[in-house]
Design an enzyme around this catalytic site. Structure first.
Site, PDB file in Angstrom:
ATOM      1  CG  ASP A 128      -1.772   1.213   1.333  1.00  0.00           C
ATOM      2  OD1 ASP A 128      -1.550   2.167   0.543  1.00  0.00           O
ATOM      3  OD2 ASP A 128      -2.666   1.233   2.190  1.00  0.00           O
ATOM      4  CG  LEU A 185      -1.288   4.545 -13.984  1.00  0.00           C
ATOM      5  CD1 LEU A 185       0.172   4.905 -14.132  1.00  0.00           C
ATOM      6  CD2 LEU A 185      -1.601   3.391 -14.926  1.00  0.00           C
ATOM      7  CE1 TYR A 233     -10.299   8.806  -9.199  1.00  0.00           C
ATOM      8  CE2 TYR A 233     -11.641  10.321 -10.471  1.00  0.00           C
ATOM      9  CZ  TYR A 233     -10.686   9.324 -10.418  1.00  0.00           C
ATOM     10  OH  TYR A 233     -10.105   8.862 -11.581  1.00  0.00           O
ATOM     11  CB  THR A 272      -9.572   4.947 -20.755  1.00  0.00           C
ATOM     12  OG1 THR A 272      -9.063   6.273 -20.884  1.00  0.00           O
ATOM     13  CG2 THR A 272      -8.675   3.996 -21.514  1.00  0.00           C
ATOM     14  NE  ARG A 316     -14.872   3.350 -15.667  1.00  0.00           N
ATOM     15  CZ  ARG A 316     -13.780   3.781 -16.284  1.00  0.00           C
ATOM     16  NH1 ARG A 316     -12.634   3.181 -16.045  1.00  0.00           N
ATOM     17  NH2 ARG A 316     -13.835   4.782 -17.126  1.00  0.00           N
TER      18      ARG A 316
END
Ligand code: NAD
Length: 349
Positions: A64, A93, A167, A197, A208
Protein backbone atom coordinates in the site's frame (compact mmCIF):
# COMPACT_ATOMS: atom_id res chain seq x y z
CA UNK A 1 17.56 16.61 -14.96
CA UNK A 2 16.89 12.86 -14.64
CA UNK A 3 19.87 10.50 -14.60
CA UNK A 4 20.53 8.62 -17.82
CA UNK A 5 20.48 4.83 -17.54
CA UNK A 6 23.98 3.50 -18.22
CA UNK A 7 22.62 -0.06 -18.25
CA UNK A 8 21.00 -1.92 -21.12
CA UNK A 9 17.53 -1.70 -19.59
CA UNK A 10 15.95 1.00 -17.43
CA UNK A 11 14.36 0.18 -14.09
CA UNK A 12 10.80 1.49 -14.17
CA UNK A 13 8.37 1.64 -11.27
CA UNK A 14 4.64 1.32 -11.98
CA UNK A 15 2.44 2.11 -8.99
CA UNK A 16 -1.08 0.73 -9.42
CA UNK A 17 0.36 -1.66 -12.01
CA UNK A 18 -2.15 -4.47 -11.36
CA UNK A 19 -5.05 -2.26 -12.41
CA UNK A 20 -6.73 -1.90 -15.77
CA UNK A 21 -4.44 0.77 -17.27
CA UNK A 22 -1.41 -0.17 -15.15
CA UNK A 23 -1.30 -3.77 -16.37
CA UNK A 24 -1.39 -2.66 -20.03
CA UNK A 25 1.37 -0.17 -19.27
CA UNK A 26 3.46 -2.96 -17.69
CA UNK A 27 2.87 -5.10 -20.82
CA UNK A 28 4.38 -2.36 -22.98
CA UNK A 29 7.23 -1.35 -20.67
CA UNK A 30 8.44 -4.88 -19.99
CA UNK A 31 9.27 -5.34 -23.68
CA UNK A 32 12.35 -3.10 -23.32
CA UNK A 33 12.79 -2.40 -19.59
CA UNK A 34 12.81 -3.95 -16.14
CA UNK A 35 9.48 -3.27 -14.50
CA UNK A 36 8.74 -3.08 -10.78
CA UNK A 37 4.98 -3.23 -10.40
CA UNK A 38 3.50 -2.22 -7.03
CA UNK A 39 -0.14 -2.57 -6.08
CA UNK A 40 -2.28 -3.21 -3.01
CA UNK A 41 -5.21 -4.72 -4.99
CA UNK A 42 -7.74 -2.22 -3.64
CA UNK A 43 -9.24 -2.11 -7.14
CA UNK A 44 -6.68 -4.09 -9.18
CA UNK A 45 -6.46 -7.85 -9.68
CA UNK A 46 -3.68 -10.40 -9.83
CA UNK A 47 -5.31 -11.80 -13.00
CA UNK A 48 -4.29 -8.60 -14.82
CA UNK A 49 -0.57 -9.32 -14.33
CA UNK A 50 -0.57 -13.11 -13.97
CA UNK A 51 0.91 -13.54 -17.44
CA UNK A 52 3.86 -11.30 -16.46
CA UNK A 53 4.81 -13.02 -13.21
CA UNK A 54 7.19 -15.48 -14.92
CA UNK A 55 8.88 -12.76 -16.99
CA UNK A 56 12.49 -12.18 -15.77
CA UNK A 57 12.10 -8.44 -16.44
CA UNK A 58 9.05 -8.10 -14.20
CA UNK A 59 8.77 -8.05 -10.42
CA UNK A 60 5.54 -7.59 -8.49
CA UNK A 61 5.44 -6.15 -4.97
CA UNK A 62 2.25 -6.05 -2.95
CA UNK A 63 2.32 -2.82 -0.96
CA UNK A 64 0.00 0.00 0.00
CA UNK A 65 1.92 3.03 -1.27
CA UNK A 66 0.20 5.40 1.12
CA UNK A 67 2.57 3.74 3.63
CA UNK A 68 6.16 4.97 3.20
CA UNK A 69 8.50 2.51 1.52
CA UNK A 70 12.08 2.18 0.36
CA UNK A 71 12.75 0.02 -2.67
CA UNK A 72 15.90 -1.41 -1.12
CA UNK A 73 13.76 -2.93 1.67
CA UNK A 74 12.50 -5.54 -0.83
CA UNK A 75 15.12 -8.31 -1.27
CA UNK A 76 13.51 -9.46 -4.54
CA UNK A 77 14.66 -6.19 -6.13
CA UNK A 78 18.32 -7.16 -5.75
CA UNK A 79 17.82 -8.95 -9.05
CA UNK A 80 17.31 -5.56 -10.74
CA UNK A 81 20.29 -4.06 -8.85
CA UNK A 82 18.13 -1.14 -7.76
CA UNK A 83 20.76 -0.06 -5.23
CA UNK A 84 23.32 0.52 -8.00
CA UNK A 85 21.21 1.09 -11.05
CA UNK A 86 18.48 3.13 -9.37
CA UNK A 87 15.10 3.78 -10.97
CA UNK A 88 14.77 5.95 -14.07
CA UNK A 89 11.00 6.39 -14.35
CA UNK A 90 8.03 6.29 -11.97
CA UNK A 91 4.45 6.01 -13.24
CA UNK A 92 1.88 6.63 -10.51
CA UNK A 93 -1.56 5.27 -11.47
CA UNK A 94 -2.64 4.31 -7.96
CA UNK A 95 -6.15 5.22 -6.91
CA UNK A 96 -9.20 3.21 -5.93
CA UNK A 97 -11.56 3.45 -8.92
CA UNK A 98 -14.36 0.96 -8.32
CA UNK A 99 -17.65 2.90 -8.48
CA UNK A 100 -19.52 0.05 -6.78
CA UNK A 101 -17.60 0.47 -3.53
CA UNK A 102 -16.75 4.15 -3.85
CA UNK A 103 -18.07 5.02 -0.35
CA UNK A 104 -16.01 2.30 1.35
CA UNK A 105 -12.89 3.68 -0.35
CA UNK A 106 -13.28 7.40 0.37
CA UNK A 107 -10.46 7.34 2.94
CA UNK A 108 -8.21 5.21 0.69
CA UNK A 109 -8.87 7.64 -2.16
CA UNK A 110 -7.81 10.57 0.01
CA UNK A 111 -4.62 8.73 0.96
CA UNK A 112 -3.91 7.71 -2.64
CA UNK A 113 -4.10 11.34 -3.73
CA UNK A 114 -1.92 12.64 -0.91
CA UNK A 115 0.39 10.24 0.95
CA UNK A 116 0.78 7.86 -1.98
CA UNK A 117 1.71 10.79 -4.21
CA UNK A 118 4.19 12.03 -1.59
CA UNK A 119 5.78 8.60 -1.06
CA UNK A 120 6.19 7.87 -4.76
CA UNK A 121 7.52 11.36 -5.50
CA UNK A 122 10.10 10.81 -2.75
CA UNK A 123 11.26 7.68 -4.57
CA UNK A 124 11.54 9.69 -7.78
CA UNK A 125 13.55 12.31 -5.88
CA UNK A 126 15.81 9.66 -4.33
CA UNK A 127 16.74 8.32 -7.78
CA UNK A 128 16.29 11.56 -9.77
CA UNK A 129 13.74 9.65 -11.85
CA UNK A 130 11.15 11.10 -14.22
CA UNK A 131 7.63 10.94 -12.77
CA UNK A 132 4.21 10.69 -14.39
CA UNK A 133 0.93 11.02 -12.49
CA UNK A 134 -2.35 9.65 -13.90
CA UNK A 135 -4.89 12.40 -13.32
CA UNK A 136 -8.39 12.62 -14.69
CA UNK A 137 -10.78 14.76 -16.69
CA UNK A 138 -12.78 14.93 -13.42
CA UNK A 139 -10.44 17.76 -12.35
CA UNK A 140 -12.39 19.97 -14.78
CA UNK A 141 -15.73 19.20 -13.13
CA UNK A 142 -18.76 20.25 -15.14
CA UNK A 143 -18.16 22.09 -18.41
CA UNK A 144 -19.38 25.69 -18.39
CA UNK A 145 -22.55 26.60 -20.31
CA UNK A 146 -21.75 26.35 -24.03
CA UNK A 147 -18.23 25.04 -23.45
CA UNK A 148 -17.55 22.36 -26.05
CA UNK A 149 -13.99 21.32 -25.33
CA UNK A 150 -12.02 21.02 -22.10
CA UNK A 151 -8.52 22.38 -22.62
CA UNK A 152 -5.65 22.21 -20.16
CA UNK A 153 -5.93 25.97 -19.66
CA UNK A 154 -9.43 25.67 -18.19
CA UNK A 155 -9.10 25.73 -14.37
CA UNK A 156 -12.27 23.75 -13.78
CA UNK A 157 -15.48 23.99 -11.80
CA UNK A 158 -15.43 21.37 -9.05
CA UNK A 159 -17.39 21.00 -5.82
CA UNK A 160 -14.60 20.72 -3.21
CA UNK A 161 -16.89 19.23 -0.53
CA UNK A 162 -19.32 17.01 -2.45
CA UNK A 163 -19.65 13.21 -2.09
CA UNK A 164 -17.11 12.61 -4.89
CA UNK A 165 -14.67 15.33 -3.83
CA UNK A 166 -12.15 12.82 -2.42
CA UNK A 167 -11.58 11.80 -6.04
CA UNK A 168 -12.30 14.96 -8.07
CA UNK A 169 -10.75 17.48 -5.68
CA UNK A 170 -8.26 14.84 -4.51
CA UNK A 171 -6.83 14.57 -8.01
CA UNK A 172 -6.61 18.37 -8.18
CA UNK A 173 -4.61 18.38 -4.96
CA UNK A 174 -2.45 15.52 -6.28
CA UNK A 175 -1.68 17.52 -9.43
CA UNK A 176 -0.73 20.49 -7.29
CA UNK A 177 1.49 18.22 -5.17
CA UNK A 178 3.24 16.80 -8.25
CA UNK A 179 3.92 20.16 -9.92
CA UNK A 180 4.92 21.95 -6.70
CA UNK A 181 7.23 19.09 -5.67
CA UNK A 182 8.73 19.02 -9.16
CA UNK A 183 9.48 22.75 -9.03
CA UNK A 184 10.84 22.66 -5.49
CA UNK A 185 13.14 19.67 -6.04
CA UNK A 186 13.89 20.18 -9.71
CA UNK A 187 12.32 16.92 -10.88
CA UNK A 188 10.99 16.16 -14.36
CA UNK A 189 7.29 15.57 -13.59
CA UNK A 190 4.30 15.04 -15.89
CA UNK A 191 0.56 14.89 -15.40
CA UNK A 192 -1.72 13.09 -17.87
CA UNK A 193 -5.42 13.97 -17.56
CA UNK A 194 -7.21 10.85 -18.71
CA UNK A 195 -10.71 10.94 -20.16
CA UNK A 196 -13.07 7.97 -20.27
CA UNK A 197 -11.02 4.93 -21.29
CA UNK A 198 -12.13 1.37 -22.03
CA UNK A 199 -10.63 -1.92 -23.09
CA UNK A 200 -9.81 -5.48 -22.08
CA UNK A 201 -9.21 -6.05 -18.33
CA UNK A 202 -11.59 -3.33 -17.16
CA UNK A 203 -12.92 -4.80 -13.94
CA UNK A 204 -16.30 -6.38 -14.62
CA UNK A 205 -17.56 -5.36 -11.18
CA UNK A 206 -16.25 -1.77 -11.44
CA UNK A 207 -19.69 -0.19 -11.87
CA UNK A 208 -18.58 1.40 -15.13
CA UNK A 209 -20.91 1.58 -18.09
CA UNK A 210 -19.18 -0.67 -20.63
CA UNK A 211 -18.60 -3.68 -18.33
CA UNK A 212 -22.12 -3.26 -16.90
CA UNK A 213 -23.56 -3.35 -20.43
CA UNK A 214 -21.46 -6.36 -21.47
CA UNK A 215 -22.44 -8.40 -18.39
CA UNK A 216 -26.12 -7.51 -18.76
CA UNK A 217 -26.03 -8.41 -22.46
CA UNK A 218 -24.22 -11.68 -21.76
CA UNK A 219 -26.79 -12.58 -19.10
CA UNK A 220 -29.72 -11.59 -21.37
CA UNK A 221 -30.80 -8.86 -18.93
CA UNK A 222 -31.92 -5.33 -19.86
CA UNK A 223 -29.15 -2.78 -20.41
CA UNK A 224 -30.01 0.13 -18.12
CA UNK A 225 -29.42 3.64 -19.44
CA UNK A 226 -29.73 6.51 -16.95
CA UNK A 227 -31.34 9.26 -19.02
CA UNK A 228 -32.90 8.93 -22.46
CA UNK A 229 -29.80 7.56 -24.23
CA UNK A 230 -29.22 10.70 -26.26
CA UNK A 231 -26.45 11.77 -23.86
CA UNK A 232 -23.06 11.49 -25.50
CA UNK A 233 -19.65 10.59 -24.12
CA UNK A 234 -16.20 9.91 -25.50
CA UNK A 235 -14.41 6.55 -25.37
CA UNK A 236 -10.66 6.16 -25.72
CA UNK A 237 -9.20 2.69 -26.24
CA UNK A 238 -6.65 1.61 -23.63
CA UNK A 239 -3.84 1.03 -26.17
CA UNK A 240 -4.07 4.69 -27.22
CA UNK A 241 -3.88 5.94 -23.64
CA UNK A 242 -0.83 3.77 -22.90
CA UNK A 243 0.85 5.18 -26.01
CA UNK A 244 0.07 8.65 -24.60
CA UNK A 245 1.66 7.77 -21.24
CA UNK A 246 4.86 6.60 -22.91
CA UNK A 247 5.05 9.71 -25.07
CA UNK A 248 4.29 12.02 -22.14
CA UNK A 249 7.07 10.38 -20.11
CA UNK A 250 9.62 10.58 -22.88
CA UNK A 251 8.92 13.98 -24.43
CA UNK A 252 9.60 17.39 -23.02
CA UNK A 253 6.30 18.51 -21.52
CA UNK A 254 5.32 21.42 -19.31
CA UNK A 255 2.02 21.37 -17.42
CA UNK A 256 -0.75 18.76 -17.69
CA UNK A 257 -1.79 17.08 -20.93
CA UNK A 258 -5.21 15.72 -21.90
CA UNK A 259 -5.40 12.14 -23.17
CA UNK A 260 -8.83 11.31 -24.50
CA UNK A 261 -10.85 10.74 -27.60
CA UNK A 262 -12.43 13.88 -29.08
CA UNK A 263 -15.14 11.81 -30.80
CA UNK A 264 -18.55 11.63 -29.12
CA UNK A 265 -20.98 8.70 -29.28
CA UNK A 266 -24.50 8.50 -27.93
CA UNK A 267 -24.86 6.06 -25.03
CA UNK A 268 -27.71 4.31 -26.83
CA UNK A 269 -25.45 3.63 -29.82
CA UNK A 270 -22.78 2.12 -27.58
CA UNK A 271 -25.43 -0.06 -25.90
CA UNK A 272 -26.68 -1.28 -29.28
CA UNK A 273 -23.17 -2.07 -30.48
CA UNK A 274 -22.55 -4.14 -27.33
CA UNK A 275 -25.81 -6.03 -27.83
CA UNK A 276 -24.69 -6.76 -31.38
CA UNK A 277 -21.12 -7.85 -30.49
CA UNK A 278 -22.32 -10.10 -27.69
CA UNK A 279 -25.03 -11.57 -29.96
CA UNK A 280 -27.48 -10.86 -27.16
CA UNK A 281 -31.26 -10.67 -27.17
CA UNK A 282 -31.23 -8.07 -24.37
CA UNK A 283 -33.34 -4.92 -24.56
CA UNK A 284 -32.47 -1.37 -23.49
CA UNK A 285 -34.30 0.14 -20.52
CA UNK A 286 -34.24 3.84 -19.56
CA UNK A 287 -34.13 5.06 -15.95
CA UNK A 288 -33.94 8.46 -14.26
CA UNK A 289 -30.60 10.25 -14.68
CA UNK A 290 -28.22 9.96 -11.68
CA UNK A 291 -27.93 13.38 -10.02
CA UNK A 292 -24.33 13.39 -8.79
CA UNK A 293 -22.54 12.49 -12.01
CA UNK A 294 -20.35 15.07 -13.72
CA UNK A 295 -21.57 15.91 -17.22
CA UNK A 296 -18.95 14.32 -19.48
CA UNK A 297 -16.73 16.82 -21.26
CA UNK A 298 -14.81 16.39 -24.48
CA UNK A 299 -11.02 16.51 -24.48
CA UNK A 300 -9.25 19.25 -26.33
CA UNK A 301 -6.21 17.27 -27.48
CA UNK A 302 -4.38 19.99 -29.39
CA UNK A 303 -1.57 20.03 -26.81
CA UNK A 304 -1.09 16.24 -26.99
CA UNK A 305 -1.02 16.46 -30.79
CA UNK A 306 1.42 19.35 -30.89
CA UNK A 307 3.77 18.38 -28.06
CA UNK A 308 3.64 14.58 -28.21
CA UNK A 309 2.41 13.83 -31.71
CA UNK A 310 -0.35 11.86 -29.96
CA UNK A 311 -3.92 11.24 -31.02
CA UNK A 312 -6.18 8.19 -30.63
CA UNK A 313 -6.13 5.77 -33.55
CA UNK A 314 -8.32 2.84 -32.47
CA UNK A 315 -11.89 3.15 -33.75
CA UNK A 316 -14.75 2.50 -31.33
CA UNK A 317 -16.03 -0.54 -33.26
CA UNK A 318 -12.64 -2.21 -33.26
CA UNK A 319 -12.03 -1.41 -29.57
CA UNK A 320 -15.48 -2.53 -28.47
CA UNK A 321 -15.19 -5.84 -30.31
CA UNK A 322 -11.88 -6.59 -28.55
CA UNK A 323 -13.27 -5.44 -25.20
CA UNK A 324 -16.47 -7.48 -25.35
CA UNK A 325 -14.53 -10.58 -26.47
CA UNK A 326 -12.11 -10.21 -23.54
CA UNK A 327 -14.88 -9.56 -21.03
CA UNK A 328 -16.93 -12.54 -22.17
CA UNK A 329 -13.82 -14.73 -21.99
CA UNK A 330 -12.81 -13.64 -18.51
CA UNK A 331 -16.31 -13.49 -17.03
CA UNK A 332 -16.33 -16.85 -15.28
CA UNK A 333 -12.80 -16.45 -13.92
CA UNK A 334 -13.45 -12.91 -12.72
CA UNK A 335 -16.62 -13.78 -10.88
CA UNK A 336 -14.75 -16.59 -9.13
CA UNK A 337 -11.93 -14.24 -8.09
CA UNK A 338 -14.29 -11.44 -7.03
CA UNK A 339 -16.11 -13.77 -4.68
CA UNK A 340 -12.89 -15.24 -3.30
CA UNK A 341 -11.46 -11.71 -2.77
CA UNK A 342 -14.66 -10.76 -1.01
CA UNK A 343 -14.28 -13.81 1.25
CA UNK A 344 -10.67 -12.88 2.01
CA UNK A 345 -11.65 -9.32 2.84
CA UNK A 346 -14.44 -10.30 5.15
CA UNK A 347 -12.20 -12.80 6.97
CA UNK A 348 -9.59 -10.05 7.45
CA UNK A 349 -11.99 -7.70 9.19
P1 NAD B 1 -7.73 0.61 -11.59
O1 NAD B 1 -8.52 0.68 -10.33
O2 NAD B 1 -7.89 -0.60 -12.42
O3 NAD B 1 -6.19 0.83 -11.26
C1 NAD B 1 -5.72 1.55 -10.13
C2 NAD B 1 -4.77 0.63 -9.39
O4 NAD B 1 -4.20 1.32 -8.28
C3 NAD B 1 -5.47 -0.60 -8.84
O5 NAD B 1 -4.79 -1.77 -9.24
C4 NAD B 1 -5.41 -0.40 -7.33
O6 NAD B 1 -5.40 -1.62 -6.63
C5 NAD B 1 -4.13 0.40 -7.20
N1 NAD B 1 -4.01 1.18 -5.97
C6 NAD B 1 -4.92 2.05 -5.45
N2 NAD B 1 -4.45 2.58 -4.30
C7 NAD B 1 -3.23 2.04 -4.09
C8 NAD B 1 -2.25 2.19 -3.07
N3 NAD B 1 -2.45 3.00 -2.00
N4 NAD B 1 -1.10 1.48 -3.15
C9 NAD B 1 -0.88 0.66 -4.22
N5 NAD B 1 -1.78 0.47 -5.22
C10 NAD B 1 -2.93 1.16 -5.15
O7 NAD B 1 -8.09 1.93 -12.43
P2 NAD B 1 -7.62 2.36 -13.88
O8 NAD B 1 -8.84 2.54 -14.69
O9 NAD B 1 -6.52 1.49 -14.36
O10 NAD B 1 -7.04 3.81 -13.57
C11 NAD B 1 -5.65 4.05 -13.36
C12 NAD B 1 -5.49 5.52 -12.99
O11 NAD B 1 -6.00 6.32 -14.05
C13 NAD B 1 -6.27 5.91 -11.74
O12 NAD B 1 -5.48 6.80 -10.98
C14 NAD B 1 -7.49 6.61 -12.27
O13 NAD B 1 -7.94 7.61 -11.39
C15 NAD B 1 -6.96 7.22 -13.56
N6 NAD B 1 -8.05 7.40 -14.56
C16 NAD B 1 -8.56 6.34 -15.21
C17 NAD B 1 -9.58 6.56 -16.14
C18 NAD B 1 -10.22 5.42 -16.91
O14 NAD B 1 -11.13 5.68 -17.73
N7 NAD B 1 -9.80 4.18 -16.73
C19 NAD B 1 -10.07 7.85 -16.38
C20 NAD B 1 -9.50 8.90 -15.66
C21 NAD B 1 -8.47 8.67 -14.77
Amino acid sequence: MAKQAIFDKKNILVIGGAGFLGSHLCDELVKHNKVICVDNFVSGRVENIEHLLGNPNFIFIKHDCSQPFELIQFPELEKFQVQFQGVQEVYNLASPTNKNNFEQNVYNTLLANSLCVRNTLEIARQFQAKYLFASTSAVYGDPLEGQELLSEEYWGFVDPNGPRSCYNEGKRFAESFVFSFGRQFNLDVKVARIFNTYGPRMALNSGRMIPDFVIAAADGRDLIIFGDGSEADTYCYVKDVIDGFLKAMNYDLKGPVNLGSPEQFKIIDVANKIIEYTESTSKIKFEKELPFLIKPGVADIRKAKQRLGWFPVVALDEGLKKTTADMLGSRVLTYASVSSNANNLSSNR
